[in-house]
Scaffold this motif. Structure first.
Motif, PDB file in Angstrom:
ATOM      1  N   ALA A   1      -4.807  98.531  55.343  1.00 24.84           N
ATOM      2  CA  ALA A   1      -5.591  98.184  54.150  1.00 24.84           C
ATOM      3  C   ALA A   1      -5.293  99.123  52.986  1.00 24.84           C
ATOM      4  CB  ALA A   1      -7.078  98.218  54.480  1.00 24.84           C
ATOM      5  N   VAL A   2      -4.895 100.374  53.274  1.00 27.57           N
ATOM      6  CA  VAL A   2      -4.609 101.324  52.199  1.00 27.57           C
ATOM      7  C   VAL A   2      -3.445 100.832  51.338  1.00 27.57           C
ATOM      8  CG1 VAL A   2      -3.815 103.670  51.695  1.00 27.57           C
ATOM      9  CG2 VAL A   2      -5.526 103.288  53.471  1.00 27.57           C
ATOM     10  N   LEU A   3      -2.444 100.200  51.985  1.00 23.57           N
ATOM     11  CA  LEU A   3      -1.269  99.739  51.242  1.00 23.57           C
ATOM     12  C   LEU A   3      -1.596  98.575  50.311  1.00 23.57           C
ATOM     13  CD1 LEU A   3       1.508  99.994  53.979  1.00 23.57           C
ATOM     14  CD2 LEU A   3       1.154 101.481  52.001  1.00 23.57           C
ATOM     15  N   LEU A   4      -2.752  97.947  50.504  1.00 26.18           N
ATOM     16  CA  LEU A   4      -3.159  96.888  49.581  1.00 26.18           C
ATOM     17  C   LEU A   4      -3.385  97.447  48.180  1.00 26.18           C
ATOM     18  CD1 LEU A   4      -3.837  93.880  49.378  1.00 26.18           C
ATOM     19  CD2 LEU A   4      -6.207  94.439  49.949  1.00 26.18           C
ATOM     20  N   ALA A   5      -3.598  98.766  48.108  1.00 26.18           N
ATOM     21  CA  ALA A   5      -3.767  99.393  46.791  1.00 26.18           C
ATOM     22  C   ALA A   5      -2.493  99.322  45.963  1.00 26.18           C
ATOM     23  CB  ALA A   5      -4.196 100.853  46.966  1.00 26.18           C
ATOM     24  N   VAL A   6      -1.333  99.214  46.608  1.00 23.51           N
ATOM     25  CA  VAL A   6      -0.065  99.213  45.869  1.00 23.51           C
ATOM     26  C   VAL A   6       0.027  98.031  44.908  1.00 23.51           C
ATOM     27  CG1 VAL A   6       2.445  99.066  46.070  1.00 23.51           C
ATOM     28  CG2 VAL A   6       1.156 100.564  47.613  1.00 23.51           C
ATOM     29  N   PRO A   7      -0.085  96.761  45.387  1.00 18.24           N
ATOM     30  CA  PRO A   7      -0.004  95.663  44.417  1.00 18.24           C
ATOM     31  C   PRO A   7      -1.133  95.666  43.399  1.00 18.24           C
ATOM     32  CG  PRO A   7      -0.658  94.842  46.581  1.00 18.24           C
ATOM     33  CD  PRO A   7      -0.223  96.263  46.764  1.00 18.24           C
ATOM     34  N   LEU A   8      -2.312  96.163  43.788  1.00 16.22           N
ATOM     35  CA  LEU A   8      -3.433  96.186  42.847  1.00 16.22           C
ATOM     36  C   LEU A   8      -3.199  97.209  41.727  1.00 16.22           C
ATOM     37  CD1 LEU A   8      -6.385  95.893  45.389  1.00 16.22           C
ATOM     38  CD2 LEU A   8      -5.630  94.165  43.754  1.00 16.22           C
ATOM     39  N   PHE A   9      -2.698  98.390  42.080  1.00 16.52           N
ATOM     40  CA  PHE A   9      -2.384  99.388  41.051  1.00 16.52           C
ATOM     41  C   PHE A   9      -1.220  98.918  40.181  1.00 16.52           C
ATOM     42  CE2 PHE A   9      -4.461 102.947  43.642  1.00 16.52           C
ATOM     43  CZ  PHE A   9      -5.529 103.047  42.769  1.00 16.52           C
ATOM     44  N   VAL A  10      -0.235  98.273  40.785  1.00 13.96           N
ATOM     45  CA  VAL A  10       0.886  97.745  40.002  1.00 13.96           C
ATOM     46  C   VAL A  10       0.393  96.693  39.016  1.00 13.96           C
ATOM     47  CG1 VAL A  10       3.022  96.397  40.144  1.00 13.96           C
ATOM     48  CG2 VAL A  10       2.636  98.267  41.745  1.00 13.96           C
ATOM     49  N   PHE A  11      -0.462  95.784  39.493  1.00 14.44           N
ATOM     50  CA  PHE A  11      -1.044  94.752  38.627  1.00 14.44           C
ATOM     51  C   PHE A  11      -1.815  95.391  37.476  1.00 14.44           C
ATOM     52  CE2 PHE A  11      -4.521  92.020  37.308  1.00 14.44           C
ATOM     53  CZ  PHE A  11      -3.922  90.781  37.162  1.00 14.44           C
ATOM     54  N   MET A  12      -2.616  96.416  37.799  1.00 17.03           N
ATOM     55  CA  MET A  12      -3.418  97.095  36.779  1.00 17.03           C
ATOM     56  C   MET A  12      -2.514  97.715  35.713  1.00 17.03           C
ATOM     57  SD  MET A  12      -6.246 100.138  37.286  1.00 17.03           S
ATOM     58  CE  MET A  12      -5.073 101.399  37.727  1.00 17.03           C
ATOM     59  N   GLY A  13      -1.441  98.369  36.155  1.00 14.87           N
ATOM     60  CA  GLY A  13      -0.550  99.027  35.207  1.00 14.87           C
ATOM     61  C   GLY A  13       0.161  98.055  34.291  1.00 14.87           C
ATOM     62  N   ILE A  14       0.689  96.979  34.854  1.00 15.66           N
ATOM     63  CA  ILE A  14       1.420  96.010  34.039  1.00 15.66           C
ATOM     64  C   ILE A  14       0.482  95.280  33.093  1.00 15.66           C
ATOM     65  CG2 ILE A  14       2.871  93.944  34.119  1.00 15.66           C
ATOM     66  CD1 ILE A  14       3.910  94.913  36.805  1.00 15.66           C
ATOM     67  N   MET A  15      -0.717  94.962  33.552  1.00 16.21           N
ATOM     68  CA  MET A  15      -1.684  94.290  32.693  1.00 16.21           C
ATOM     69  C   MET A  15      -2.080  95.184  31.516  1.00 16.21           C
ATOM     70  SD  MET A  15      -3.430  91.564  32.004  1.00 16.21           S
ATOM     71  CE  MET A  15      -3.507  90.515  33.463  1.00 16.21           C
ATOM     72  N   LEU A  16      -2.287  96.483  31.786  1.00 18.87           N
ATOM     73  CA  LEU A  16      -2.655  97.398  30.702  1.00 18.87           C
ATOM     74  C   LEU A  16      -1.522  97.578  29.708  1.00 18.87           C
ATOM     75  CD1 LEU A  16      -4.730 100.183  32.469  1.00 18.87           C
ATOM     76  CD2 LEU A  16      -5.519  98.531  30.793  1.00 18.87           C
ATOM     77  N   GLU A  17      -0.283  97.471  30.195  1.00 19.25           N
ATOM     78  CA  GLU A  17       0.848  97.556  29.280  1.00 19.25           C
ATOM     79  C   GLU A  17       0.788  96.440  28.241  1.00 19.25           C
ATOM     80  OE1 GLU A  17       5.573  96.667  29.102  1.00 19.25           O
ATOM     81  OE2 GLU A  17       4.548  96.556  31.017  1.00 19.25           O
ATOM     82  N   LYS A  18       0.277  95.263  28.656  1.00 12.38           N
ATOM     83  CA  LYS A  18       0.202  94.120  27.754  1.00 12.38           C
ATOM     84  C   LYS A  18      -0.997  94.179  26.810  1.00 12.38           C
ATOM     85  CE  LYS A  18       3.557  92.110  30.131  1.00 12.38           C
ATOM     86  NZ  LYS A  18       4.916  91.947  29.591  1.00 12.38           N
ATOM     87  N   SER A  19      -1.932  95.108  27.069  1.00  7.30           N
ATOM     88  CA  SER A  19      -3.195  95.106  26.322  1.00  7.30           C
ATOM     89  C   SER A  19      -3.080  95.702  24.926  1.00  7.30           C
ATOM     90  CB  SER A  19      -4.258  95.879  27.111  1.00  7.30           C
ATOM     91  OG  SER A  19      -3.957  97.264  27.120  1.00  7.30           O
ATOM     92  N   GLY A  20      -2.063  96.524  24.674  1.00  6.61           N
ATOM     93  CA  GLY A  20      -1.922  97.177  23.375  1.00  6.61           C
ATOM     94  C   GLY A  20      -2.749  98.438  23.228  1.00  6.61           C
ATOM     95  N   LEU A  21      -3.392  98.897  24.326  1.00  7.09           N
ATOM     96  CA  LEU A  21      -4.214 100.097  24.246  1.00  7.09           C
ATOM     97  C   LEU A  21      -3.380 101.340  23.953  1.00  7.09           C
ATOM     98  CD1 LEU A  21      -6.827  99.678  27.117  1.00  7.09           C
ATOM     99  CD2 LEU A  21      -7.313  99.963  24.689  1.00  7.09           C
ATOM    100  N   ALA A  22      -2.164 101.378  24.484  1.00  6.12           N
ATOM    101  CA  ALA A  22      -1.338 102.562  24.303  1.00  6.12           C
ATOM    102  C   ALA A  22      -1.052 102.823  22.827  1.00  6.12           C
ATOM    103  CB  ALA A  22      -0.026 102.400  25.076  1.00  6.12           C
TER     104      ALA A  22
END
Length: 431
Positions: free
Chosen positions: A59-80
């Motif tokens: 179950a710990v490895l399920l964090a990998v796709p979730l963190f990847v999704f979070m990072g790519i989605m935030l890249e699209k948000s324009g917050l940076a």
């Protein structure tokens, strides 16, 4: 020839083929199976399905796709971009203020996403052109951006630490807690270096804004741009450190929060969602294919007696723990010149872990040392991936030589931090 020697030949063969450019996942799994067919009882491979299912059930490895999704989605948000503009205004007339802003925003993005490639590309696109226009030397500008963009390797929540936790079989939450102070120290060291160099060489560090006017509008802008990412950081990292949520649960909260933040910025659309899901699937599939290949390699290597041979070899050589640690750190550092951190995690770390277990080494401490060292794999010339990412979005006048020269001071800072963590882990709350 003994099976243990064959195990070492297997390890060297895989390492050489990866350096030659063969796909890591298929090299790990395919060559290991070939050696198993040639040198082991075929019934040994009946253990492999259980090993594979053990990986898929983790179950710990399920964090990998979730963190990847979070990072790519935030890249699209324009917050940076908003954060960088606000921080540049905040530092005002400070010499090197723009460079300091890049470090701070890079750290915030690292704590929000943990995806190095996305952070380096984003920071390169939004900060390199204005830094060059303000008069920053190309080597200095690219060095700051590349170093700041790779902070996601060590600042929690980090995909690297999740993978290391799985390989070392230690608590990912424990790794996150232990990485907090070293990562803050690294960010602080970057900022101090920039400010000191700004005093010594002011011509290379123009002010961020010569006519800063402190007023309510500026403060509101800064607070608005920082509040949302800080809220996400607290929700994800705070819940893990407080013991309220596991890394996997916190990653789910982070992924949902990233979607919400992108929607609040007016950037959420069906096209963006599809791109994020596609990129997440691509990156996650790559990681898990390598992980399954590494599982096959680990099984065959151990059945050949490679781990026992290494432990006995170290015991007979009377090599002290710190000398063996230094040897491993040098090997990882040099390997980072040529191969990605994922390959290092799944090829080198499982081989040396039994030796450290025999020494009684604190594996959390070892994980932090490896995490800091692996960060160099993204920065080290000639093949640092962060340098490739940044070169791909840099203007034509920025050469590869600029990138290589600019990153050297930050590599030195990282090596100094590694030495501090080796000899003074108690000061940083690691052990």
């Amino acid at each position: 020839m003994s099976l243990a020697v064959i195990a070492l030949i297997l390890f060297v063969s895989i390492f050489l083929l990866v350096l030659y450019g063969y796909p890591v996942a298929f090299t790990l799994g395919g060559l290991s199976l070939l050696y198993a067919f040639c040198f082991l009882d075929i019934n040994v491979l009946t253990l492999l399905p259980n090993r594979v299912m053990g990986v898929m059930d983790n179950a710990v490895l399920l964090a990998v796709p979730l963190f990847v999704f979070m990072g790519i989605m935030l890249e699209k948000s324009g917050l940076a971009e908003r954060m960088l503009n606000s921080m540049a205004s905040l530092f005002g007339s400070v010499r090197g203020g723009m460079a300091v802003s890049v470090v701070v925003v890079g750290a915030l993005l690292a704590a929000s996403t943990g995806i190095v490639g996305a952070t380096v590309i984003t920071m390169g696109l939004i900060s390199l052109p204005p830094m060059l226009r303000r008069g920053y030397p190309p080597a200095l500008a690219t060095g700051v951006i590349a170093a700041s963009g790779t902070l996601g390797q060590i600042i929690p929540p980090s995909v690297v630490l999740v993978l290391l936790g799985s390989v070392l079989q230690v608590s990912v939450g424990g790794l996150f807690r232990a990485a907090l102070y070293p990562s803050l120290l690294l960010v602080g060291a970057y900022i101090v270096y920039i400010l000191v160099l700004g005093v010594l060489q002011p011509s290379k560090f123009p002010p961020a804004d010569k006519e800063l006017i402190w007023n309510r509008a500026l403060m509101v802008s800064v607070l608005q741009s920082l509040f949302l990412p800080l809220l996400l950081i607290v929700a994800v990292l705070g819940s893990i450190l407080a013991g309220v949520a596991s890394p996997t649960e916190a990653a789910g909260v982070g992924a949902a929060g990233a979607v919400l933040l992108t929607w609040m910025q007016g950037r959420l659309s069906w096209l963006v969602t599809r791109e994020v899901c596609r990129d997440t699937t691509h990156l996650t599939s790559m990681v898990f294919m390598i992980l399954l290949g590494a599982t096959t390699f680990s099984l065959v290597f151990r059945e050949l007696g490679g781990d026992r041979f290494l432990v006995s070899l170290i015991e007979r050589s009377d090599l002290p723990e710190y000398q063996f640690l230094a040897l491993v750190m040098v090997v990882v550092f040099v390997a980072g010149f040529f191969i990605d951190f994922i390959e290092i995690v799944f090829i080198i770390v499982p081989v040396v872990t039994p030796v450290f277990v025999a020494y009684g080494t604190d594996l959390i401490w070892l994980g932090i040392l490896l995490g800091i060292n692996l960060q160099t794999s993204f920065l080290s010339p000639p093949f640092g991936f962060a340098l490739f990412y940044l070169k791909g979005v840099a203007p034509p006048e920025v050469t590869t030589g600029h990138l290589y020269r600019g990153i050297v001071p930050f590599l030195i800072i990282q090596v100094l931090l590694l030495i501090v963590v080796v000899f003074f882990p108690h000061w940083l709350g690691i052990v």
